[in-house]
Design a protein around this motif. Structure first.
Motif, PDB file in Angstrom:
ATOM      1  N   TYR A 175      32.161  44.564  30.953  1.00 14.39           N
ATOM      2  CA  TYR A 175      32.404  45.464  32.086  1.00 14.39           C
ATOM      3  C   TYR A 175      32.062  46.916  31.711  1.00 14.39           C
ATOM      4  O   TYR A 175      31.521  47.669  32.530  1.00 14.39           O
ATOM      5  CB  TYR A 175      33.855  45.358  32.537  1.00 14.39           C
ATOM      6  CG  TYR A 175      34.184  46.264  33.684  1.00 14.39           C
ATOM      7  CD1 TYR A 175      33.620  46.059  34.945  1.00 14.39           C
ATOM      8  CD2 TYR A 175      35.053  47.340  33.514  1.00 14.39           C
ATOM      9  CE1 TYR A 175      33.919  46.900  36.004  1.00 14.39           C
ATOM     10  CE2 TYR A 175      35.355  48.185  34.568  1.00 14.39           C
ATOM     11  CZ  TYR A 175      34.776  47.960  35.822  1.00 14.39           C
ATOM     12  OH  TYR A 175      35.057  48.811  36.891  1.00 14.39           O
ATOM     13  N   SER A 190      32.000  47.788  42.633  1.00 12.81           N
ATOM     14  CA  SER A 190      33.392  47.708  43.070  1.00 12.81           C
ATOM     15  C   SER A 190      34.075  46.552  42.341  1.00 12.81           C
ATOM     16  O   SER A 190      33.440  45.539  42.038  1.00 12.81           O
ATOM     17  CB  SER A 190      33.482  47.527  44.580  1.00 12.81           C
ATOM     18  OG  SER A 190      32.901  46.315  44.981  1.00 12.81           O
ATOM     19  N   LYS A 191      35.357  46.677  42.110  1.00 11.03           N
ATOM     20  CA  LYS A 191      36.086  45.660  41.325  1.00 11.03           C
ATOM     21  C   LYS A 191      37.539  45.627  41.757  1.00 11.03           C
ATOM     22  O   LYS A 191      38.040  46.511  42.475  1.00 11.03           O
ATOM     23  CB  LYS A 191      35.982  45.953  39.838  1.00 11.03           C
ATOM     24  CG  LYS A 191      36.437  47.366  39.422  1.00 11.03           C
ATOM     25  CD  LYS A 191      37.890  47.421  39.009  1.00 11.03           C
ATOM     26  CE  LYS A 191      38.349  48.777  38.514  1.00 11.03           C
ATOM     27  NZ  LYS A 191      39.776  48.845  38.177  1.00 11.03           N
ATOM     28  N   THR A 192      38.216  44.587  41.320  1.00 13.84           N
ATOM     29  CA  THR A 192      39.659  44.466  41.509  1.00 13.84           C
ATOM     30  C   THR A 192      40.291  44.240  40.125  1.00 13.84           C
ATOM     31  O   THR A 192      39.618  43.823  39.178  1.00 13.84           O
ATOM     32  CB  THR A 192      40.016  43.288  42.419  1.00 13.84           C
ATOM     33  OG1 THR A 192      39.536  42.071  41.841  1.00 13.84           O
ATOM     34  CG2 THR A 192      39.439  43.476  43.808  1.00 13.84           C
ATOM     35  N   GLY A 193      41.548  44.487  40.042  1.00 16.64           N
ATOM     36  CA  GLY A 193      42.250  44.293  38.768  1.00 16.64           C
ATOM     37  C   GLY A 193      42.004  45.450  37.810  1.00 16.64           C
ATOM     38  O   GLY A 193      41.263  46.392  38.085  1.00 16.64           O
ATOM     39  N   SER A 194      42.641  45.347  36.640  1.00 13.55           N
ATOM     40  CA  SER A 194      42.514  46.401  35.629  1.00 13.55           C
ATOM     41  C   SER A 194      42.735  45.796  34.242  1.00 13.55           C
ATOM     42  O   SER A 194      43.149  44.642  34.096  1.00 13.55           O
ATOM     43  CB  SER A 194      43.540  47.510  35.884  1.00 13.55           C
ATOM     44  OG  SER A 194      44.864  46.994  35.792  1.00 13.55           O
ATOM     45  N   LYS A 197      41.722  42.218  33.091  1.00 12.22           N
ATOM     46  CA  LYS A 197      41.660  41.316  34.253  1.00 12.22           C
ATOM     47  C   LYS A 197      40.841  41.918  35.387  1.00 12.22           C
ATOM     48  O   LYS A 197      41.159  41.780  36.566  1.00 12.22           O
ATOM     49  CB  LYS A 197      43.061  40.994  34.734  1.00 12.22           C
ATOM     50  CG  LYS A 197      43.892  40.246  33.691  1.00 12.22           C
ATOM     51  CD  LYS A 197      45.278  39.920  34.216  1.00 12.22           C
ATOM     52  CE  LYS A 197      46.104  39.165  33.204  1.00 12.22           C
ATOM     53  NZ  LYS A 197      47.457  38.817  33.713  1.00 12.22           N
ATOM     54  N   VAL A 198      39.771  42.581  34.999  1.00 12.91           N
ATOM     55  CA  VAL A 198      38.883  43.166  36.006  1.00 12.91           C
ATOM     56  C   VAL A 198      38.008  42.067  36.604  1.00 12.91           C
ATOM     57  O   VAL A 198      37.457  41.231  35.886  1.00 12.91           O
ATOM     58  CB  VAL A 198      38.019  44.273  35.383  1.00 12.91           C
ATOM     59  CG1 VAL A 198      36.961  44.750  36.373  1.00 12.91           C
ATOM     60  CG2 VAL A 198      38.892  45.440  34.927  1.00 12.91           C
ATOM     61  N   TYR A 199      37.861  42.126  37.906  1.00 15.05           N
ATOM     62  CA  TYR A 199      36.977  41.170  38.612  1.00 15.05           C
ATOM     63  C   TYR A 199      36.001  41.981  39.455  1.00 15.05           C
ATOM     64  O   TYR A 199      36.401  42.777  40.313  1.00 15.05           O
ATOM     65  CB  TYR A 199      37.797  40.238  39.510  1.00 15.05           C
ATOM     66  CG  TYR A 199      36.960  39.249  40.277  1.00 15.05           C
ATOM     67  CD1 TYR A 199      36.470  38.112  39.660  1.00 15.05           C
ATOM     68  CD2 TYR A 199      36.691  39.454  41.641  1.00 15.05           C
ATOM     69  CE1 TYR A 199      35.713  37.194  40.374  1.00 15.05           C
ATOM     70  CE2 TYR A 199      35.934  38.532  42.354  1.00 15.05           C
ATOM     71  CZ  TYR A 199      35.440  37.416  41.700  1.00 15.05           C
ATOM     72  OH  TYR A 199      34.689  36.511  42.419  1.00 15.05           O
ATOM     73  N   VAL A 201      33.648  42.651  42.344  1.00 13.56           N
ATOM     74  CA  VAL A 201      33.524  42.135  43.716  1.00 13.56           C
ATOM     75  C   VAL A 201      32.109  42.323  44.243  1.00 13.56           C
ATOM     76  O   VAL A 201      31.532  41.408  44.854  1.00 13.56           O
ATOM     77  CB  VAL A 201      34.535  42.833  44.648  1.00 13.56           C
ATOM     78  CG1 VAL A 201      34.361  42.357  46.098  1.00 13.56           C
ATOM     79  CG2 VAL A 201      35.964  42.590  44.184  1.00 13.56           C
TER      80      VAL A 201
END
Length: 258
Positions: A175, A190-194, A197-199, A201
């Motif tokens: 990442y 763009s991503k979710t989590g931190s 545990k980043v995903y 999107v």
């Protein structure tokens, strides 16, 4: 007359007695030994026993002299005294004792003075590099080939980012590499989590579900898809990372997910 005869008899008897006395004196007792004067030398016969005695004593061995001394000191006259044997010491004994003492002293020396044992030289371990160099590429070719207009709008024939070499700090993650490369080329992510545990999107405005219900982004490292969050996968020097857009959960890009 008688008185004359008596006088003659007495005179004869006296003469006879004197004659006998003189005769006895001539054949009788020993003559007195003359006392030698101080100037006369002593007869050699007197010095002879002393010289013989001194020579005899000088010829005697130390053991015999000791025996004679012990016999003279014995309280019982005529008692046989056994001479005490003397231990003969060799001239080499003091040297041998000195040698033994030197060996003992050498043994008793403190071990701190001994030469320290040499340890084999250790091969220096290579230090971990401070930075690593990796490569990254991004595409949505499957959506472009399938005729999705969005894919045509956000890519050049399906390529969003051609292969790019990026220098990263040691310990960087997949990442981290995406963020740096996209940031340098102005590509939004763009991503979710931190944390770990980043995903991700969407990349460059094309994201999960935009081209079907099973569409989304997946990444591979050195040709192998990794089923792990991109912020948890650390990079090694020389790694090649590819981000690809899939229409059916990776089956169209060789990394199918059940």
């Amino acid at each position: 007359m008688k008185s004359n005869v008596l006088k003659r008899w007495r005179a004869g008897a006296l003469a006879l007695l004197l004659a006998v006395a003189f005769a006895t004196a001539g054949c009788g007792g020993p003559e007195p030994t003359p006392t030698p004067s101080a100037s006369e030398p002593m007869p050699s016969a007197v010095a002879t026993p002393v010289a013989v005695q001194e020579e005899s004593q000088a010829s005697q061995t130390p053991e015999a002299q000791d025996a004679d001394q012990q016999a003279a000191a014995s309280p019982v006259a005529g008692a046989k005294v056994t001479p005490t044997p003397k231990v003969k010491t060799s001239a080499a004994q003091p040297k041998a004792q000195d040698k033994d003492a030197g060996a003992a002293a050498a043994t008793a020396q403190p071990t701190a003075k001994e030469a320290p044992a040499q340890t084999p030289a250790q091969t220096p371990q290579p230090q971990a590099p401070q930075t690593i160099t990796c490569k990254i590429a991004i595409d949505c070719r499957t959506a472009y080939d399938a005729g999705y207009d969005l894919a045509a709008q956000v890519s050049n024939s399906g390529t969003i980012l051609g292969t790019m070499t990026v220098e990263m700090p040691a310990g960087a993650t997949v990442y981290d590499l995406l963020q740096k490369a996209a940031g340098q080329r102005g590509i939004p992510v763009s991503k979710t989590g931190s944390g770990s545990k980043v995903y991700v999107v969407s990349i460059n405005s094309i994201g999960e579900g935009d081209c079907g219900g099973e569409s989304g982004w997946m990444y591979s490292v050195n040709g192998a898809y990794v089923m792990k969050g991109c912020s948890a996968q650390k990079l090694n020097d020389g790694d090649v990372v590819k981000w690809r857009y899939t229409l059916n959960r990776g089956k169209d890009i060789g990394g199918g997910v059940g």
